[in-house]
Design a protein around this motif. Structure first.
Motif, PDB file in Angstrom:
ATOM      1  N   MET A   7       0.844  -1.176   0.000  1.00 49.19           N
ATOM      2  CA  MET A   7       0.000   0.000   0.000  1.00 49.19           C
ATOM      3  C   MET A   7       0.888   1.238   0.000  1.00 49.19           C
ATOM      4  N   THR A   8       0.639   2.167  -0.912  1.00 45.72           N
ATOM      5  CA  THR A   8       1.429   3.384  -1.034  1.00 45.72           C
ATOM      6  C   THR A   8       0.672   4.563  -0.422  1.00 45.72           C
ATOM      7  N   PHE A   9       1.369   5.359   0.379  1.00 47.44           N
ATOM      8  CA  PHE A   9       0.755   6.529   0.995  1.00 47.44           C
ATOM      9  C   PHE A   9       1.282   7.792   0.333  1.00 47.44           C
ATOM     10  N   GLN A  10       0.400   8.742   0.117  1.00 45.09           N
ATOM     11  CA  GLN A  10       0.787  10.028  -0.450  1.00 45.09           C
ATOM     12  C   GLN A  10       1.289  10.932   0.665  1.00 45.09           C
ATOM     13  N   SER A  11       2.323  11.712   0.382  1.00 47.86           N
ATOM     14  CA  SER A  11       2.821  12.665   1.375  1.00 47.86           C
ATOM     15  C   SER A  11       2.247  14.059   1.160  1.00 47.86           C
ATOM     16  N   THR A  12       1.660  14.289   0.005  1.00 46.17           N
ATOM     17  CA  THR A  12       1.004  15.576  -0.263  1.00 46.17           C
ATOM     18  C   THR A  12      -0.391  15.304  -0.808  1.00 46.17           C
ATOM     19  N   PRO A  13      -1.338  16.202  -0.525  1.00 47.16           N
ATOM     20  CA  PRO A  13      -2.705  16.013  -1.019  1.00 47.16           C
ATOM     21  C   PRO A  13      -2.753  16.035  -2.550  1.00 47.16           C
ATOM     22  N   SER A  14      -3.674  15.277  -3.099  1.00 45.53           N
ATOM     23  CA  SER A  14      -3.866  15.236  -4.549  1.00 45.53           C
ATOM     24  C   SER A  14      -4.821  16.353  -4.981  1.00 45.53           C
ATOM     25  N   ALA A  15      -5.005  16.489  -6.270  1.00 45.10           N
ATOM     26  CA  ALA A  15      -5.968  17.465  -6.796  1.00 45.10           C
ATOM     27  C   ALA A  15      -7.362  17.178  -6.273  1.00 45.10           C
ATOM     28  N   ALA A  16      -7.707  15.909  -6.098  1.00 43.72           N
ATOM     29  CA  ALA A  16      -9.025  15.545  -5.563  1.00 43.72           C
ATOM     30  C   ALA A  16      -9.196  16.054  -4.134  1.00 43.72           C
ATOM     31  N   HIS A  17      -8.134  15.977  -3.330  1.00 39.41           N
ATOM     32  CA  HIS A  17      -8.206  16.514  -1.979  1.00 39.41           C
ATOM     33  C   HIS A  17      -8.457  18.019  -2.021  1.00 39.41           C
ATOM     34  N   PHE A  18      -7.737  18.711  -2.884  1.00 33.43           N
ATOM     35  CA  PHE A  18      -7.876  20.164  -2.948  1.00 33.43           C
ATOM     36  C   PHE A  18      -9.238  20.606  -3.459  1.00 33.43           C
ATOM     37  N   ARG A  19      -9.914  19.752  -4.225  1.00 30.67           N
ATOM     38  CA  ARG A  19     -11.268  20.097  -4.674  1.00 30.67           C
ATOM     39  C   ARG A  19     -12.218  20.235  -3.499  1.00 30.67           C
ATOM     40  N   LEU A  20     -11.948  19.514  -2.411  1.00 34.32           N
ATOM     41  CA  LEU A  20     -12.781  19.631  -1.218  1.00 34.32           C
ATOM     42  C   LEU A  20     -12.725  21.030  -0.616  1.00 34.32           C
ATOM     43  N   ASN A  21     -11.656  21.763  -0.894  1.00 34.92           N
ATOM     44  CA  ASN A  21     -11.530  23.123  -0.364  1.00 34.92           C
ATOM     45  C   ASN A  21     -12.629  24.046  -0.855  1.00 34.92           C
ATOM     46  N   ALA A  22     -13.367  23.646  -1.893  1.00 32.32           N
ATOM     47  CA  ALA A  22     -14.502  24.449  -2.345  1.00 32.32           C
ATOM     48  C   ALA A  22     -15.533  24.596  -1.232  1.00 32.32           C
ATOM     49  N   PHE A  23     -15.556  23.654  -0.277  1.00 28.67           N
ATOM     50  CA  PHE A  23     -16.500  23.714   0.838  1.00 28.67           C
ATOM     51  C   PHE A  23     -15.962  24.486   2.036  1.00 28.67           C
ATOM     52  N   ALA A  24     -14.721  24.923   1.987  1.00 20.77           N
ATOM     53  CA  ALA A  24     -14.131  25.656   3.109  1.00 20.77           C
ATOM     54  C   ALA A  24     -14.805  27.020   3.243  1.00 20.77           C
ATOM     55  N   GLY A  25     -14.830  27.527   4.467  1.00 18.37           N
ATOM     56  CA  GLY A  25     -15.434  28.831   4.733  1.00 18.37           C
ATOM     57  C   GLY A  25     -16.753  28.681   5.468  1.00 18.37           C
ATOM     58  N   VAL A  26     -17.483  29.786   5.565  1.00 17.02           N
ATOM     59  CA  VAL A  26     -18.770  29.802   6.252  1.00 17.02           C
ATOM     60  C   VAL A  26     -19.860  30.024   5.222  1.00 17.02           C
ATOM     61  N   TRP A  27     -20.897  29.216   5.276  1.00 15.30           N
ATOM     62  CA  TRP A  27     -22.016  29.257   4.339  1.00 15.30           C
ATOM     63  C   TRP A  27     -23.323  29.390   5.115  1.00 15.30           C
ATOM     64  N   GLU A  28     -24.288  30.119   4.560  1.00 17.72           N
ATOM     65  CA  GLU A  28     -25.610  30.264   5.168  1.00 17.72           C
ATOM     66  C   GLU A  28     -26.661  30.060   4.099  1.00 17.72           C
ATOM     67  N   GLY A  29     -27.822  29.545   4.497  1.00 24.61           N
ATOM     68  CA  GLY A  29     -28.877  29.363   3.514  1.00 24.61           C
ATOM     69  C   GLY A  29     -30.222  29.068   4.145  1.00 24.61           C
ATOM     70  N   ASP A  30     -31.250  29.092   3.320  1.00 23.69           N
ATOM     71  CA  ASP A  30     -32.604  28.755   3.723  1.00 23.69           C
ATOM     72  C   ASP A  30     -32.912  27.343   3.249  1.00 23.69           C
ATOM     73  N   GLU A  31     -33.672  26.621   4.057  1.00 22.11           N
ATOM     74  CA  GLU A  31     -33.983  25.235   3.742  1.00 22.11           C
ATOM     75  C   GLU A  31     -35.491  24.992   3.780  1.00 22.11           C
ATOM     76  N   ARG A  32     -35.910  23.993   3.030  1.00 27.15           N
ATOM     77  CA  ARG A  32     -37.271  23.484   3.104  1.00 27.15           C
ATOM     78  C   ARG A  32     -37.161  22.127   3.772  1.00 27.15           C
ATOM     79  N   VAL A  33     -37.857  21.964   4.877  1.00 19.74           N
ATOM     80  CA  VAL A  33     -37.798  20.731   5.647  1.00 19.74           C
ATOM     81  C   VAL A  33     -39.015  19.880   5.299  1.00 19.74           C
ATOM     82  N   ALA A  34     -38.775  18.646   4.913  1.00 20.86           N
ATOM     83  CA  ALA A  34     -39.868  17.719   4.613  1.00 20.86           C
ATOM     84  C   ALA A  34     -40.441  17.162   5.916  1.00 20.86           C
TER      85      ALA A  34
END
Length: 113
Positions: free
Chosen positions: A1-28
């Motif tokens: 099993m090989t381990f990565q020492s640095t994050p891949s591009a896929a890991h960095f795509r998760l950064n799109a969710f970083a920060g604070v977000w607010e929104g309105d929801e409809r609850v079923a």
């Protein structure tokens, strides 16, 4: 099993969710609540050098907060368990609402890259 020492591009795509977000929801309608509107906020933070992203979610409805949590536990590289639990606003009791065991169906890499 090989381990990565640095994050891949896929890991960095998760950064799109970083920060604070607010929104309105409809609850079923469900066993826990009636149909209606709510507001929610998320916060996301990259952890462990960008290999992981922690996301926190809070929903407010009629001035009260309910909580939900999802837990992933890896048995090995080809099998993990997932559980979703819910705690109504004002309660310290958690009820599991979904659970499962998932096994890798193929060795094809994810589409996150």
């Amino acid at each position: 099993m090989t381990f990565q020492s640095t994050p891949s591009a896929a890991h960095f795509r998760l950064n799109a969710f970083a920060g604070v977000w607010e929104g309105d929801e409809r609850v079923a309608a469900s066993a826990w609540t009636s149909e209606g509107k709510a507001s929610a906020d998320f916060s996301g933070e990259a952890l462990f050098g960008g290999f992981f992203l922690e996301q926190r979610y809070r929903q407010t409805r009629d001035g009260k907060r309910g909580s939900q949590r999802t837990v992933f536990t890896f048995e090995n590289e080809d099998c993990y368990r997932m559980g979703v639990s819910f705690s109504p606003a004002g309660s310290d009791t958690w009820q599991e609402v979904v659970s499962g065991v998932y096994r890798r169906a193929s060795s094809t890499s994810s589409n996150l890259s």
